[in-house]
Design a protein around this motif. Sequence first.
Motif: not given
Length: 107
Positions: A44-47, A51-52, A75-77
């Motif tokens: 969750e934190a990374t996503i 990655c925003g 944007d960071e799919e």
Amino acid sequence: MTRCEFFTEADRITGFSISGHSGYAEAGSDIVCAAITAVVTMAEATINDVCGAKAKIRVKDADARITLTLPASCDEEESVQAVLAGMLLTLCSLRDDYPDYIEVLEV
């Protein structure tokens, strides 16, 4: 038992829902729950924070459930999908080690 559901559309993971307590040990001593919590928290934190992606998070304490739903596009799919695939593989590894305490499903 902890139930881990990954939601997919075509080849895209669109989110997940993790619910229940593993029952491996008492609260505070349950290594299976601790491992699952660490994996979910990192994903969750990374996503969202790295990655925003602005994924929607719902937590239902009464049901011991957390659900993450991705927006239709982000944007960071590619990075987000890599994180979710890594999460899925990690949870499957935990399931293989502790099959009576965790199940992983792709729905």
